[in-house]
Scaffold this motif. Structure first.
Motif, PDB file in Angstrom:
ATOM      1  N   LEU A   1       0.614  -1.573  -0.090  1.00  0.00           N
ATOM      2  CA  LEU A   1       0.002   0.012  -0.277  1.00  0.00           C
ATOM      3  C   LEU A   1       0.904   1.313   0.159  1.00  0.00           C
ATOM      4  O   LEU A   1       0.744   2.145  -0.405  1.00  0.00           O
ATOM      5  N   THR A   2       1.771   1.489   0.660  1.00  0.00           N
ATOM      6  CA  THR A   2       2.802   2.139   0.988  1.00  0.00           C
ATOM      7  C   THR A   2       3.648   2.635  -1.005  1.00  0.00           C
ATOM      8  O   THR A   2       3.395   4.098  -0.624  1.00  0.00           O
ATOM      9  N   ALA A   3       3.648   1.449  -1.715  1.00  0.00           N
ATOM     10  CA  ALA A   3       4.468   1.602  -2.376  1.00  0.00           C
ATOM     11  C   ALA A   3       3.126   2.531  -3.597  1.00  0.00           C
ATOM     12  O   ALA A   3       3.358   3.142  -3.925  1.00  0.00           O
ATOM     13  N   ASP A   4       2.197   1.902  -3.611  1.00  0.00           N
ATOM     14  CA  ASP A   4       0.577   2.373  -4.495  1.00  0.00           C
ATOM     15  C   ASP A   4       0.924   4.088  -3.952  1.00  0.00           C
ATOM     16  O   ASP A   4       0.683   4.684  -5.067  1.00  0.00           O
ATOM     17  N   ILE A   5       1.087   4.497  -2.920  1.00  0.00           N
ATOM     18  CA  ILE A   5       0.496   5.649  -2.396  1.00  0.00           C
ATOM     19  C   ILE A   5       1.902   6.584  -2.907  1.00  0.00           C
ATOM     20  O   ILE A   5       1.568   7.239  -2.800  1.00  0.00           O
TER      21      ILE A   5
END
Length: 313
Positions: free
Chosen positions: A247-251
């Motif tokens: 999720l961090t990579a997506d954001i």
């Protein structure tokens, strides 16, 4: 007569020399006073100065097409950021990245890039403020905690949600000695993390909305980037480090996608958004509690649950 003339010339030169020395001393004193004044400004004043300067830079670039003025305003924001030297290293580095991006955007007449940089700067400051506030509470320094608590966002109050004030009251009670550090910290976390969770959901919604202006999408994506940093520890605790990393990579990829106009890549965040919007870092079911005769809807972050147990006795 000749001697007197020479003496008059010497006296005139001496007078000019002393005048020059006085001017130099006055200038140096003025610089020192200005520097001291900047250093003594409250954190909220510096944060506001940074945001105001970047907003004015946006206006200069968008409305007046005046890149020279915009460059000066970004430089003013950078000067104020230097005085905001109590930020932790991570948030300080992110703020510097935002200001560097703002300078590049102005040089390239990139309105979308400048909007994204402004959003990133805002959220980096608020992230850092949250960190300093927590640290000050743990150290029992209520004066510093109160100063930094002013650097934050608020949720709009509605008929179902009272204004955010738990953190302010917690610090007051801590200063009075009527609550413990642990209890105050739980209230501060409950107030701020619930606020930033709600605000992040709003910014993420705007960032992936194809009907929104590109500048607004970029600014919202920038804000979401740093707000997620506040929420990811609790998310990782509940869903695991692997899920948090994904999720961090997506954001983190959202802002570059919006700034480059890669709307297809930005749109791929939407499935994740559905999960994030409801509950990024807490239990699955939202709860509602009674508070002073009003119903307050909120999502129970770990600090919230702890605070509620303490408050109910």
């Amino acid at each position: 007569m000749q001697v007197n003339g020479s003496m008059g010339f010497v006296n005139k030169r001496t007078g000019l020399l002393w005048g020059f020395v006085i001017m130099l001393c006055a200038g140096a004193l003025l610089v020192r006073v200005s520097s001291a004044a900047a250093a003594e400004r409250e954190p909220w004043e510096l944060a506001k100065s940074i945001q105001d300067s970047l907003f004015s830079a946006q206006s200069a670039l968008l409305i007046e097409d005046d890149s020279a003025t915009a460059q000066d305003l970004v430089a003013q924001a950078a000067e104020a950021a230097e005085a905001l030297d109590k930020l932790p290293q991570e948030s300080q580095a992110l703020l510097q990245t935002a200001l560097d991006q703002a300078a590049v955007a102005v040089a390239n007449n990139d309105q979308i890039g400048l909007a994204g940089a402004r959003g990133l700067a805002k959220s980096a400051i608020n992230w850092g403020s949250y960190q300093v506030t927590r640290q000050s509470v743990m150290e029992g320094d209520t004066d510093a905690a109160r100063q930094w608590l002013l650097v934050r966002e608020f949720r709009p109050s509605t008929r179902f949600s009272r204004p955010d004030a738990d953190a302010t009251l917690a610090l007051r009670h801590l200063a009075e000695g009527s609550t413990t550090v642990e209890e105050a910290l739980a209230q501060v976390d409950a107030d701020l993390l619930n606020t930033y969770q709600a605000r992040m959901a709003e910014y993420m919604t705007t960032a992936v909305d194809s009907n929104e202006l590109a500048t607004r999408r970029a600014e919202s994506a920038g804000v979401a980037t740093a707000y997620w940093q506040m929420l990811v520890p609790a998310y990782s605790d509940q869903y695991g480090q692997s899920a948090a990393d994904t999720l961090t990579a997506d954001i983190n990829n959202l802002l570059p996608a919006v700034m480059t106009g890669d709307w297809q890549a930005a749109g791929r965040i939407t499935p994740t958004l559905g999960h994030t919007r409801r509950i990024p870092c807490c239990t699955i079911v939202s709860r509602k509690i009674r508070h002073d005769g009003r119903v307050n809807w909120f999502v129970p972050l770990p600090g919230t649950i702890k605070y509620e147990r303490w408050r109910r006795g």
